[in-house]
Design an enzyme around this catalytic site. Structure first.
Site, PDB file in Angstrom:
ATOM      1  N   THR A 288      37.354  40.453  31.446  1.00 51.10           N
ATOM      2  CA  THR A 288      37.290  41.042  30.107  1.00 51.10           C
ATOM      3  C   THR A 288      38.479  41.974  29.928  1.00 51.10           C
ATOM      4  O   THR A 288      38.970  42.552  30.903  1.00 51.10           O
ATOM      5  CB  THR A 288      35.983  41.856  29.915  1.00 51.10           C
ATOM      6  OG1 THR A 288      36.030  42.523  28.647  1.00 51.10           O
ATOM      7  CG2 THR A 288      35.775  42.902  30.990  1.00 51.10           C
TER       8      THR A 288
ATOM      9  N   ASP B 186      30.194  37.672  25.938  1.00 51.91           N
ATOM     10  CA  ASP B 186      30.561  37.842  24.544  1.00 51.91           C
ATOM     11  C   ASP B 186      29.414  38.567  23.860  1.00 51.91           C
ATOM     12  O   ASP B 186      28.240  38.336  24.173  1.00 51.91           O
ATOM     13  CB  ASP B 186      30.841  36.503  23.849  1.00 51.91           C
ATOM     14  CG  ASP B 186      31.689  36.735  22.615  1.00 51.91           C
ATOM     15  OD1 ASP B 186      32.876  37.104  22.757  1.00 51.91           O
ATOM     16  OD2 ASP B 186      31.171  36.592  21.490  1.00 51.91           O
ATOM     17  N   SER B 187      29.764  39.463  22.975  1.00 48.76           N
ATOM     18  CA  SER B 187      28.738  40.289  22.350  1.00 48.76           C
ATOM     19  C   SER B 187      29.153  40.621  20.931  1.00 48.76           C
ATOM     20  O   SER B 187      30.285  40.364  20.520  1.00 48.76           O
ATOM     21  CB  SER B 187      28.522  41.577  23.167  1.00 48.76           C
ATOM     22  OG  SER B 187      29.759  42.192  23.454  1.00 48.76           O
TER      23      SER B 187
ATOM     24  N   TYR C 227      30.834  49.902  17.982  1.00 46.78           N
ATOM     25  CA  TYR C 227      29.976  50.332  16.870  1.00 46.78           C
ATOM     26  C   TYR C 227      28.947  51.382  17.264  1.00 46.78           C
ATOM     27  O   TYR C 227      28.083  51.727  16.459  1.00 46.78           O
ATOM     28  CB  TYR C 227      29.274  49.097  16.278  1.00 46.78           C
ATOM     29  CG  TYR C 227      30.247  48.102  15.669  1.00 46.78           C
ATOM     30  CD1 TYR C 227      30.668  48.233  14.352  1.00 46.78           C
ATOM     31  CD2 TYR C 227      30.782  47.060  16.426  1.00 46.78           C
ATOM     32  CE1 TYR C 227      31.585  47.341  13.795  1.00 46.78           C
ATOM     33  CE2 TYR C 227      31.695  46.162  15.873  1.00 46.78           C
ATOM     34  CZ  TYR C 227      32.085  46.311  14.566  1.00 46.78           C
ATOM     35  OH  TYR C 227      32.997  45.433  14.016  1.00 46.78           O
TER      36      TYR C 227
ATOM     37  N   LYS D 173      22.246  54.782  27.556  1.00 47.65           N
ATOM     38  CA  LYS D 173      22.560  53.519  26.874  1.00 47.65           C
ATOM     39  C   LYS D 173      22.220  52.326  27.763  1.00 47.65           C
ATOM     40  O   LYS D 173      21.719  51.299  27.292  1.00 47.65           O
ATOM     41  CB  LYS D 173      24.039  53.481  26.448  1.00 47.65           C
ATOM     42  CG  LYS D 173      24.347  52.225  25.650  1.00 47.65           C
ATOM     43  CD  LYS D 173      25.773  52.115  25.160  1.00 47.65           C
ATOM     44  CE  LYS D 173      26.001  50.717  24.570  1.00 47.65           C
ATOM     45  NZ  LYS D 173      27.407  50.414  24.331  1.00 47.65           N
TER      46      LYS D 173
HETATM   47  P1  ITT Z   1      36.565  40.690  25.874  1.00 45.52           P
HETATM   48  O1  ITT Z   1      36.471  39.543  24.883  1.00 45.52           O
HETATM   49  O2  ITT Z   1      37.898  40.763  26.540  1.00 45.52           O
HETATM   50  O3  ITT Z   1      35.420  40.713  26.833  1.00 45.52           O
HETATM   51  P2  ITT Z   1      36.051  42.328  23.530  1.00 45.52           P
HETATM   52  O4  ITT Z   1      35.843  43.773  23.300  1.00 45.52           O
HETATM   53  O5  ITT Z   1      37.022  41.625  22.609  1.00 45.52           O
HETATM   54  O6  ITT Z   1      36.454  42.086  25.043  1.00 45.52           O
HETATM   55  P3  ITT Z   1      33.947  40.702  22.428  1.00 45.52           P
HETATM   56  O7  ITT Z   1      34.879  39.648  21.938  1.00 45.52           O
HETATM   57  O8  ITT Z   1      32.680  40.275  23.091  1.00 45.52           O
HETATM   58  O9  ITT Z   1      34.647  41.653  23.480  1.00 45.52           O
HETATM   59  O10 ITT Z   1      33.654  41.673  21.223  1.00 45.52           O
HETATM   60  C1  ITT Z   1      32.531  42.452  21.231  1.00 45.52           C
HETATM   61  C2  ITT Z   1      32.697  43.537  20.213  1.00 45.52           C
HETATM   62  O11 ITT Z   1      31.395  43.849  19.703  1.00 45.52           O
HETATM   63  C3  ITT Z   1      33.217  44.808  20.866  1.00 45.52           C
HETATM   64  O12 ITT Z   1      34.622  44.877  20.851  1.00 45.52           O
HETATM   65  C4  ITT Z   1      32.541  45.883  20.010  1.00 45.52           C
HETATM   66  O13 ITT Z   1      33.266  46.072  18.825  1.00 45.52           O
HETATM   67  C5  ITT Z   1      31.193  45.233  19.677  1.00 45.52           C
HETATM   68  N1  ITT Z   1      30.214  45.581  20.722  1.00 45.52           N
HETATM   69  C6  ITT Z   1      29.681  44.762  21.668  1.00 45.52           C
HETATM   70  N2  ITT Z   1      28.876  45.441  22.492  1.00 45.52           N
HETATM   71  C7  ITT Z   1      28.905  46.706  22.080  1.00 45.52           C
HETATM   72  C8  ITT Z   1      28.316  47.888  22.538  1.00 45.52           C
HETATM   73  O14 ITT Z   1      27.552  47.917  23.633  1.00 45.52           O
HETATM   74  N3  ITT Z   1      28.568  49.016  21.879  1.00 45.52           N
HETATM   75  C9  ITT Z   1      29.350  49.016  20.799  1.00 45.52           C
HETATM   76  N4  ITT Z   1      29.970  47.964  20.300  1.00 45.52           N
HETATM   77  C10 ITT Z   1      29.754  46.797  20.936  1.00 45.52           C
END
Ligand code: ITT
Length: 215
Positions: A25, A94-95, A171, A193
């Protein structure tokens, strides 16, 4: 995980149920959270870097984070071919934040949307809306050279009316988890958290599969 996958994960890594997991990541906040969660199950987590650099994924445009997570997992496995990490257990995740009244927006585009319109942009989209239900979702995939397992996690809550709190990332300062005491995730310390997060649930699921007794 099937017994064959589990035994492969174990033998490919430490030879025991304690695993050394490499998290592919670019988001170091995810690594910190995963370390905190997985340490409780005896696993160590570090950020995967090749030649000193974190992986730069090309994320497909997809409605489902599952699809994006699968793509990241395949890309991560491709990146490690021919490196010392080829046999390592690699985690991807992914989240995103899914807001009910916006039909799940920003969902899989959460990272991009946060960069483009920020937290205030989301609050502006919800201005005058009383329906503020939202959820964080995560899909985590742990793979070895030949096989993989995946788990999901959710954390349900509401979008706050203002930006509050400096902890966490993304967020968190506008997300109030239902399981909490009314504070935003941005006001929760990492341990607090990690007890309710979508990421914790997905990772706990993976850990439980890894630790299932063999037949
Ligand atoms: P990688 O793809 O390199 O893992 P990324 O940050 O781009 O890193 P994602 O594409 O999964 O990861 O995007 C997830 C986004 O969703 C993340 O950047 C936050 O903006 C939001 N997000 C996910 N989990 C979160 C959390 O626990 N707290 C706050 N925001 C979160």
């Amino acid at each position: 995980m099937t017994d064959s996958v589990r035994s492969r994960v174990e033998s490919d890594t430490t030879g025991s149920e304690k695993m050394e997991i490499l998290f592919a990541t670019g988001n170091s906040n995810k690594v910190s959270e995963a370390s905190l969660v997985l340490a409780k199950f005896g696993h160590t987590v570090s950020q995967l870097k090749i030649d000193g650099k974190t992986l730069d994924f090309s994320e497909p445009q997809a409605d489902e984070i599952e699809e994006v997570a699968i793509s990241k997992s395949l890309q991560a496995r491709d990146f490690v071919v021919g490196t010392n990490f080829e046999k390592s257990a690699i985690l991807v995740e992914d989240s995103g934040l899914f807001i009910n009244s916006l039909n799940g927006f920003p969902g899989p585009y959460s990272s991009f949307v946060k960069r483009k319109i920020g937290l205030q942009g989301i609050l502006d989209l919800l201005e005058n809306k009383d329906e503020r239900v939202a959820e964080y979702r995560a899909v985590a995939i742990l793979s070895t050279k030949n096989e993989s397992i995946s788990c999901r996690g959710r954390c349900i809550g509401k979008i706050s009316r203002e930006i509050i709190g400096e902890m966490g990332f993304g967020y968190d300062p506008i997300f109030i988890p239902d399981e909490g005491d009314g504070r935003t995730c941005g006001q929760l310390n990492p341990e607090e958290k990690s007890q309710i997060s979508h990421r914790m649930r997905a990772l706990k699921g993976l850990s439980e599969i890894i630790n299932l007794p063999s037949k």
